[in-house]
Motif scaffolding. Structure first.
Motif, mmCIF file in Angstrom:
data_model
loop_
_atom_site.group_PDB
_atom_site.id
_atom_site.type_symbol
_atom_site.label_atom_id
_atom_site.label_comp_id
_atom_site.label_asym_id
_atom_site.label_seq_id
_atom_site.Cartn_x
_atom_site.Cartn_y
_atom_site.Cartn_z
ATOM 1 N N LEU A 1 0.825 -1.214 0.000
ATOM 2 C CA LEU A 1 0.000 0.000 0.000
ATOM 3 C C LEU A 1 0.852 1.255 0.000
ATOM 4 O O LEU A 1 0.323 2.367 0.042
ATOM 5 C CB LEU A 1 -0.896 0.019 1.246
ATOM 6 C CG LEU A 1 -1.646 -1.264 1.589
ATOM 7 C CD1 LEU A 1 -2.277 -1.142 2.967
ATOM 8 C CD2 LEU A 1 -2.706 -1.535 0.531
ATOM 9 N N CYS B 1 2.340 2.426 2.451
ATOM 10 C CA CYS B 1 1.943 3.176 3.645
ATOM 11 C C CYS B 1 3.155 3.669 4.423
ATOM 12 O O CYS B 1 3.054 4.590 5.229
ATOM 13 C CB CYS B 1 1.064 2.316 4.544
ATOM 14 S SG CYS B 1 1.943 0.904 5.243
ATOM 15 N N GLY B 2 4.302 3.027 4.236
ATOM 16 C CA GLY B 2 5.531 3.474 4.888
ATOM 17 C C GLY B 2 5.724 2.947 6.298
ATOM 18 O O GLY B 2 6.744 3.218 6.936
ATOM 19 N N CYS C 1 6.524 0.052 7.409
ATOM 20 C CA CYS C 1 7.717 -0.789 7.564
ATOM 21 C C CYS C 1 8.964 0.054 7.806
ATOM 22 O O CYS C 1 9.847 -0.338 8.557
ATOM 23 C CB CYS C 1 7.896 -1.663 6.327
ATOM 24 S SG CYS C 1 7.741 -0.790 4.765
ATOM 25 N N ILE D 1 3.668 -8.329 3.914
ATOM 26 C CA ILE D 1 4.884 -8.467 3.109
ATOM 27 C C ILE D 1 6.013 -8.821 4.075
ATOM 28 O O ILE D 1 6.159 -8.208 5.133
ATOM 29 C CB ILE D 1 5.157 -7.186 2.307
ATOM 30 C CG1 ILE D 1 4.079 -7.054 1.225
ATOM 31 C CG2 ILE D 1 6.554 -7.233 1.673
ATOM 32 C CD1 ILE D 1 4.161 -5.792 0.395
ATOM 33 N N PRO E 1 0.466 -4.164 6.979
ATOM 34 C CA PRO E 1 -0.959 -4.507 6.895
ATOM 35 C C PRO E 1 -1.259 -5.570 5.837
ATOM 36 O O PRO E 1 -2.324 -6.175 5.869
ATOM 37 C CB PRO E 1 -1.622 -3.172 6.540
ATOM 38 C CG PRO E 1 -0.546 -2.318 5.978
ATOM 39 C CD PRO E 1 0.727 -2.764 6.623
ATOM 40 N N VAL E 2 -0.341 -5.791 4.916
ATOM 41 C CA VAL E 2 -0.625 -6.794 3.882
ATOM 42 C C VAL E 2 0.368 -7.961 3.930
ATOM 43 O O VAL E 2 0.502 -8.721 2.966
ATOM 44 C CB VAL E 2 -0.658 -6.151 2.477
ATOM 45 C CG1 VAL E 2 -1.767 -5.127 2.376
ATOM 46 C CG2 VAL E 2 0.694 -5.530 2.115
ATOM 47 N N MET F 1 9.120 4.769 0.579
ATOM 48 C CA MET F 1 7.856 4.214 0.107
ATOM 49 C C MET F 1 6.916 5.304 -0.428
ATOM 50 O O MET F 1 5.901 5.003 -1.024
ATOM 51 C CB MET F 1 7.165 3.492 1.265
ATOM 52 C CG MET F 1 7.822 2.179 1.602
ATOM 53 S SD MET F 1 7.600 1.064 0.207
ATOM 54 C CE MET F 1 8.745 -0.205 0.650
HETATM 55 S S1 SF4 Z 1 5.572 -3.215 2.683
HETATM 56 FE FE1 SF4 Z 1 3.750 -3.222 4.024
HETATM 57 S S2 SF4 Z 1 4.256 -1.770 5.662
HETATM 58 FE FE2 SF4 Z 1 5.703 -1.367 3.993
HETATM 59 S S3 SF4 Z 1 4.730 0.252 2.754
HETATM 60 FE FE3 SF4 Z 1 4.092 -1.715 1.837
HETATM 61 S S4 SF4 Z 1 2.135 -2.176 2.838
HETATM 62 FE FE4 SF4 Z 1 3.119 -0.586 4.109
#
Ligand code: SF4
Ligand SMILES: Cc1cc2nc3c(=O)[nH]c(=O)nc-3n(C[C@H](O)[C@H](O)[C@H](O)COP(=O)(O)OP(=O)(O)OC[C@H]3O[C@@H](n4cnc5c(N)ncnc54)[C@H](O)[C@@H]3O)c2cc1C
Ligand code: SF4
Ligand code: FES
Lengths: 346, 281
Positions: free
Chosen positions: A242, A244-245, A247, A334, A331-332, A278
């Motif tokens: 996503l 989302c950053g 990580c 990874i 959230p997904v 990200m």
């Molecule tokens: S790897 Fe996961 S936590 Fe990192 S930006 Fe992508 S969705 Fe967000």
């Protein structure tokens, strides 16, 4: 190495005593099930029940937002438009209960902020003011893979003192001179007996055995950058992301930041703020051209930096200590371990 | 301890409008503390962060030359927030400069060699710095022939026009000025895009010539095959890359292309180096 023993009943008093010489920083639970490191108020104790804090302790030396300079844009002032270094205090601080892998991460990040050419004074001054009082990991979380990244549950490489929770008492490895100064300040001085030292050795073995999750990355170092870069698996790896950053924010070894000016009428400050590879804005040019304009490119950047670029640049392993935070927080789902496996094996 | 983020205070000493559309201005800065000028000792090809309190910082190539003393100069295209703000500032205003940053052109490696400069649009700033350095009596004989192919949309968009004309008149530098088009009947130089003019006028390389290329991506794209045709090896073709930057000192992680950071390991790279890295610029 000196090994001491602290009865748990004596812990609080010693901790309190060391406040005369140190500001204390430790793990605490905050709202929304988020745990992190922050300064402990008088009487407040570090929460040793937290295994891996949600947010890494990197904020201790690298706050999410930090004032670099202050300035005035008032033309009546002789200092108009001139950047001033703010008064900051780098008085001694003890980081109580930092996990060994998080302390090891500090050493890795130091290679970025303290170089032969430039020294980031904000990071370095804060780092140098710290005494790291680690807490050994005796009950590793399931996605802890720290043993295979060059650190581990009892690793002392980033620490001044290592505490081991042995039930009724703490065993205390005094690693450095800095560590011995803190121990003295807290008034801890009971040497451990031979029997307790045996306990320490067996606990260390036990803890290491409990960590079953591993990564291998030696082959990545041997592969050509562009071959890895052009692999087809980046598509499937990045697909669910996503951007989302999260990580990068939770990671103890991610250090990217932005510099932004903030002002309120004629007074202002230049800030150093966490940023993330990200985010599309991280690289976009004024012309609108964005050299990493797809999600695939940004995800690839994160993993290539951690697992390939850092290895080939410094030849000191990967830019990851295996704390597992990014795996838990994504959230997904990874999983860096899976990505590492693909990069290493295919 | 030195704080590498702390800009040196400078005063705007002069502002020169460089282009007919007023989008390009050269700013001359004088250090408030003369000692800072000594600390800001640079070589052609390096850049600096220009800092405006409350607005931000931007990386800009140094357009003045190390042989020019008493000031530093930058030619700035009005593009976004900081550059527009700067375009509205006046002589006497105070701002900050941080640097010099990055690597210069490889002056030591290029000693004794012939040099070919190819520039397009306003990316002629560090090339100007280079040429002024080379033409200085102390330096001229250390290098072989010098050729300059420089082009722009129209005569009114060429930077440093007076200097270009001066260089035209000299016999120790071969100038090939060109414009995409012009209806000026008195235009005595070339008409045409940079790559074909380079193909026609630039010297062939016998392994002893370095080509330094700065310009918009489209110009670079069409110039590289021309240089290959002229016999330039990839390690004799030198580019200056641009990426979005913040710290300028290799710390903030923003400008990376593979394991190289454009701000610290560059911005000057050989084409051979660029070929080995992801093209994320
Ligand atoms: S790897 Fe996961 S936590 Fe990192 S930006 Fe992508 S969705 Fe967000
Ligand atoms: C090494 C180098 C040398 C340069 N030399 C010159 C020059 O001589 N003359 C000139 O006019 N321009 C030059 N540029 C481009 C110039 O830096 C950008 O045009 C400028 O940053 C735009 O800032 P802005 O605030 O006006 O735009 P905005 O889009 O409002 O920028 C906001 C912020 O984004 C960043 N940013 C956005 N685009 C770029 C970009 N292309 N490069 C770097 N940072 C960016 C800056 O940090 C800026 O503060 C150079 C860039 C680099 C990297
Ligand atoms: S990449 Fe993930 S596992 Fe590795 S140090 Fe960062 S958060 Fe921990
Ligand atoms: S601009 Fe910060 S690393 Fe290059």
């Amino acid at each position: 190495m000196r090994i001491l023993q602290i009865q748990k009943t004596d812990w609080s008093a010693g901790l309190e005593k060391s406040r005369q010489d140190y500001r204390l920083i430790g793990p605490v639970k905050e709202g929304n099930n988020v745990s992190k490191f922050r300064e402990l108020a008088a009487g407040e104790e570090p929460d040793f029940s937290i295994s891996t804090t949600t947010m890494s302790p990197k904020s201790v030396v690298f706050p999410q937002s930090e004032v670099m300079f202050t300035f005035t844009t008032d033309s009546a002032s002789p200092d108009c438009n001139i950047m001033k270094v703010p008064e900051s205090s780098y008085s001694p601080r003890a980081i109580i209960g930092i996990r060994p892998f998080d302390a090891a991460a500090m050493n890795i990040v130091k290679m970025n902020f303290d170089t032969p050419d430039y020294r980031d004074p904000y990071w370095c001054d804060a780092y140098e003011a710290c005494t790291f009082i680690g807490l050994a990991v005796t009950d590793p979380e399931s996605c802890d893979f720290s043993t295979s990244t060059g650190t581990g549950p009892f690793d002392i490489s980033g620490l001044d003192v290592l505490l081991i929770d042995a039930g009724e008492y703490f065993l205390v490895e005094v690693v450095t001179e800095k560590g011995s100064t803190w121990v003295r300040s807290a008034g801890f001085n009971k040497e451990a007996d031979a029997e307790s030292i045996e306990v320490l050795h067996s606990m260390r073995k036990e803890a290491k055995k409990k960590i079953v999750s591993t990564v291998a990355f030696e082959n990545i170092n041997k592969k050509e950058t562009l071959d890895l870069y052009n692999e087809s698996y980046w598509d499937s790896i990045s697909f669910p992301c996503l951007n989302c950053g999260t990580c990068t924010y939770v990671c103890p070894t991610c250090w990217c930041f932005d510099i932004q000016d903030e002002s309120d009428r004629k007074k202002g400050r230049r800030m150093k703020n966490w940023d993330s590879c990200m985010f599309p804005n991280f690289t976009i040019h004024t012309t609108g051209h964005n050299p990493r304009n797809t999600k695939l490119m940004r995800v690839r950047q994160r993993f290539m930096h951690k697992l390939k670029y850092h290895q080939s640049k410094y030849d000191k392993g990967i830019l990851c200590v295996g704390c597992g935070r990014c795996v838990t927080s994504c959230p997904v789902n990874i999983d860096i371990r899976e990505v590492c496996k693909q990069m290493n094996n295919s | 301890m030195i704080n590498p983020y702390l800009p040196y205070p400078v005063r705007i000493d002069d502002i020169i409008v460089e282009s007919e559309d007023r989008s390009l201005k050269t700013f001359k800065f004088v250090f408030l503390d003369p000692k800072d000028e000594e600390k800001f000792s640079y070589r052609a090809g390096q850049f600096a962060e220009i800092s405006i309190a409350g607005v931000g910082e931007i990386p800009i190539g140094i357009a003045s030359s190390p042989v020019e003393k008493g000031f530093i100069a930058f030619t700035i295209n009005r593009a976004g927030k900081v550059t527009s703000h700067l375009h509205n500032m006046k002589v006497g205003d105070i701002l900050g400069v941080r640097g010099p940053l990055g690597k210069s052109y490889p002056w030591d490696t290029m000693k004794g060699k012939n040099l070919l400069f190819i520039g397009g649009g306003f990316a002629f700033t560090t090339l100007r710095s280079s040429v002024v350095y080379l033409l200085h009596p102390d330096n001229r004989e250390k290098y072989g022939t010098i050729d300059v192919v420089y082009g722009s949309r129209s005569p009114g968009m060429l930077l440093y026009l007076d200097e270009l004309k001066e260089w035209e008149a000299r016999d120790d530098i071969n100038m090939h000025i060109t414009v995409d088009r012009t209806d000026d009947p008195n235009w005595k130089y070339n008409i045409g895009f940079v790559p074909p003019i380079a193909e026609e006028k630039a010297p062939k390389s016998e392994g002893n010539t370095y080509a330094i290329v700065c310009g918009p991506p489209i110009m670079i794209k069409f110039t590289l095959p021309v240089l290959e045709k002229l016999g330039y090896d990839h390690d004799h073709i030198i580019l200056s890359l641009e990426n979005r930057m913040k710290c300028g000192i290799g710390v903030c992680g923003r400008c990376g292309i593979g394991e190289q950071l454009v701000c610290k390991d560059g911005p000057v790279f050989t084409l051979a180096e660029v070929n080995n890295t992801p093209k994320e610029f």
